[in-house]
Design an enzyme around this catalytic site. Structure first.
Site, mmCIF file in Angstrom:
data_model
loop_
_atom_site.group_PDB
_atom_site.id
_atom_site.type_symbol
_atom_site.label_atom_id
_atom_site.label_comp_id
_atom_site.label_asym_id
_atom_site.label_seq_id
_atom_site.Cartn_x
_atom_site.Cartn_y
_atom_site.Cartn_z
ATOM 1 N N LYS A 28 0.732 -1.119 -0.122
ATOM 2 C CA LYS A 28 0.201 -0.054 0.041
ATOM 3 C C LYS A 28 0.879 1.323 -0.074
ATOM 4 O O LYS A 28 1.425 1.770 0.873
ATOM 5 C CB LYS A 28 -0.932 0.141 1.270
ATOM 6 C CG LYS A 28 -2.240 -0.934 1.154
ATOM 7 C CD LYS A 28 -3.420 -0.444 1.813
ATOM 8 C CE LYS A 28 -4.645 -1.283 1.396
ATOM 9 N NZ LYS A 28 -5.308 -1.467 2.690
ATOM 10 N N GLY B 169 2.598 -1.211 12.653
ATOM 11 C CA GLY B 169 2.151 -0.142 12.433
ATOM 12 C C GLY B 169 2.586 0.843 13.649
ATOM 13 O O GLY B 169 2.872 1.939 13.110
HETATM 14 P P1 ADP Z 1 4.134 -5.123 5.950
HETATM 15 O O1 ADP Z 1 3.097 -5.990 6.795
HETATM 16 O O2 ADP Z 1 5.455 -5.796 6.272
HETATM 17 O O3 ADP Z 1 4.228 -3.679 6.563
HETATM 18 P P2 ADP Z 1 2.611 -4.697 3.530
HETATM 19 O O4 ADP Z 1 1.423 -5.208 4.433
HETATM 20 O O5 ADP Z 1 2.817 -3.433 3.431
HETATM 21 O O6 ADP Z 1 3.908 -5.177 4.526
HETATM 22 O O7 ADP Z 1 2.748 -5.587 2.309
HETATM 23 C C1 ADP Z 1 2.840 -7.052 2.464
HETATM 24 C C2 ADP Z 1 2.310 -7.362 1.147
HETATM 25 O O8 ADP Z 1 2.758 -7.113 0.008
HETATM 26 C C3 ADP Z 1 2.401 -9.118 0.823
HETATM 27 O O9 ADP Z 1 1.233 -9.707 1.194
HETATM 28 C C4 ADP Z 1 3.027 -9.145 -0.358
HETATM 29 O O10 ADP Z 1 2.647 -10.339 -1.215
HETATM 30 C C5 ADP Z 1 2.589 -7.899 -1.153
HETATM 31 N N1 ADP Z 1 3.173 -7.653 -2.419
HETATM 32 C C6 ADP Z 1 4.553 -7.232 -2.257
HETATM 33 N N2 ADP Z 1 5.085 -7.183 -3.464
HETATM 34 C C7 ADP Z 1 3.810 -7.292 -4.384
HETATM 35 C C8 ADP Z 1 3.384 -6.935 -5.743
HETATM 36 N N3 ADP Z 1 4.445 -6.321 -6.769
HETATM 37 N N4 ADP Z 1 2.367 -7.013 -6.157
HETATM 38 C C9 ADP Z 1 1.209 -7.366 -5.089
HETATM 39 N N5 ADP Z 1 1.551 -7.421 -4.060
HETATM 40 C C10 ADP Z 1 2.774 -7.457 -3.291
#
Ligand code: ADP
Ligand code: MG
Length: 410
Positions: free
Chosen positions: A202, A384
């Site tokens: 995001k 978060g």
């Molecule tokens: P965190 O929990 O570490 O803060 P996020 O929740 O922002 O990380 O993002 C994690 C998700 O992002 C994972 O489920 C992963 O599959 C997804 N993701 C990473 N790269 C891509 C991509 N190129 N397209 C779609 N989803 C992605």
């Protein structure tokens, strides 16, 4: 004022201590699949118990929305805590009320019990401060002190994290103390070069962090799903990749700001473009400025950074002296698209200096890719909360324990 921490001069013998932890572990059919969050608060629990405190453990688990839900009972967590501690941890069948108070009175010095899931009571997360305070006052008339050791919840105003510390003596546990110490090193005095690596899904969630970090970092490395909004802002077509078109203008703004501040923005030069979102999807590696030139054309979607980018990121990261990483580089849940994330994790383990992994999915990714927690300087238990800390936001659960954000240099 700084964080009030547990010190040897505290007399806790025979005192009832409410120990708020983050035991929100992943459950599969009632079985705990990762007990990392329980292990994380054990040092504080042991310390309190050995000092003769009568310890009342308390946490939330999942989102029961203010009503008792049997599959979100704290029972498996209490059982696992008892195993790790090597002594009994009975579950108290409630959050407040007469049966809870009599269970607390029955505790002997050194004894430990676990309250039921705090979110079974709607007042824990109520938007009304008066409801939260009412619950906190009920607890306060039966406990002598509060220790907060759940970093994952300190950015929220909740009865157990904010109001209770307000009306009793309150201290940070060792885990919260460690989190704050590490994150303060990132905000106040990072060894340079200081690199932040961002990925995940995001862009809009993470833009605030980018803006807050730009004045302090030397390099910003961007991958994952959020990179396509950046590539689009540079005028490249991205096929069906994740894209937040309404954020393009904001991205353009921070790219310009980075230029003015002399911050290096490191972007992927190649991307693994897949024909569909699936583990078996056929895929090709394409240059970042020609993402629609493969067999699937404009229908293709980018699911990982390519090998050239992985090498580029690896170099940029491993030569830094301070690194903070949040957000996977690709869809690491699918083996075929986990290479970029693995390369970044590997690079962090090679940093001579402080390396920090923050974020729920990022922490899960490094563990599922076979890395050990010890290979990193620190893995933040609160995704978060750690981002909000780095953004310089107010964290009510820390401020109530005496912590103040460092004064920004003018
Ligand atoms: P965190 O929990 O570490 O803060 P996020 O929740 O922002 O990380 O993002 C994690 C998700 O992002 C994972 O489920 C992963 O599959 C997804 N993701 C990473 N790269 C891509 C991509 N190129 N397209 C779609 N989803 C992605
Ligand atoms: Mg996540």
């Amino acid at each position: 004022m700084t964080l009030k921490t547990l010190t040897d001069t505290l007399d806790l013998d025979g005192r009832v201590v409410f120990l708020r932890v983050d035991a929100n572990v992943p459950l599969d059919d009632g079985v705990i699949t990762d007990d990392g969050r329980i292990r994380a608060f054990l040092p504080t629990l042991l310390w309190l118990s050995q000092r003769g405190a009568r310890v009342v453990l308390a946490s939330h688990l999942g989102r029961p929305e203010g009503v008792p839900v049997s599959h979100l009972s704290m029972a498996p967590v209490a059982a696992r805590t008892a195993e790790l501690l090597g002594s009994p941890v009975p579950l108290v069948p409630g959050v407040s009320g007469e049966s809870v108070w009599s269970a607390l009175e029955a505790l002997a010095p050194g004894d430990v019990c676990f309250l039921e899931n705090l979110r079974f009571d709607p007042r824990e997360t109520s938007k009304a401060a008066s409801a939260r305070l009412e619950l906190a006052m009920e607890w306060a008339s039966h406990v002598d002190a509060t220790v907060v050791d759940g970093f994952g919840v300190v950015h929220r105003k909740q009865a157990s994290v904010y109001e209770l510390p307000h009306v009793t003596d309150a201290f940070a546990g060792f885990l919260v103390e460690k989190e704050v110490e590490v994150l303060e090193r990132l905000t106040a005095r990072p060894d340079r070069p200081y690199t932040v690596v961002l990925g995940g899904s995001k862009v809009s969630d993470k833009l605030g962090v980018i803006e807050a970090l730009l004045p302090t970092v030397d390099q910003l490395v961007i991958g994952g799903g959020m990179v396509f909004t950046v590539l689009a802002a540079q005028g490249h077509a991205v096929g069906k990749s994740l894209l937040e078109s309404d954020q393009i203008v904001v991205v353009k703004g921070f790219l310009a700001l980075a230029g003015n501040l002399g911050v290096d923005i490191v972007l992927p030069t190649d991307i693994v473009m897949a024909e569909s979102f699936s583990p078996e999807a056929r895929h090709v590696t394409l240059p970042a400025d020609q993402l629609e030139s493969g067999p699937a054309g404009s229908e293709a979607l980018g699911l990982d950074i390519g090998p050239e980018s992985a090498a580029l990121f690896h170099n940029a990261i491993s030569q830094s002296h301070t690194v903070f990483w949040n957000g996977p580089m690709g869809v690491f849940e699918f083996d075929a698209f986990s290479h970029g994330t693995k390369a970044v994790a590997q690079a962090l383990t090679e940093v001579s200096g402080l390396s920090v992994v923050g974020g729920g999915d990022s922490a899960a990714a490094v563990r599922s890719l076979g890395f050990a927690d010890e290979q990193f300087g620190h893995i933040s238990t609160g995704g978060g909360a750690s981002l909000e800390f780095l953004e310089g936001k107010h964290l009510p659960g820390l401020e109530i324990l005496g912590w103040q954000p460092p004064v920004a240099p003018s």
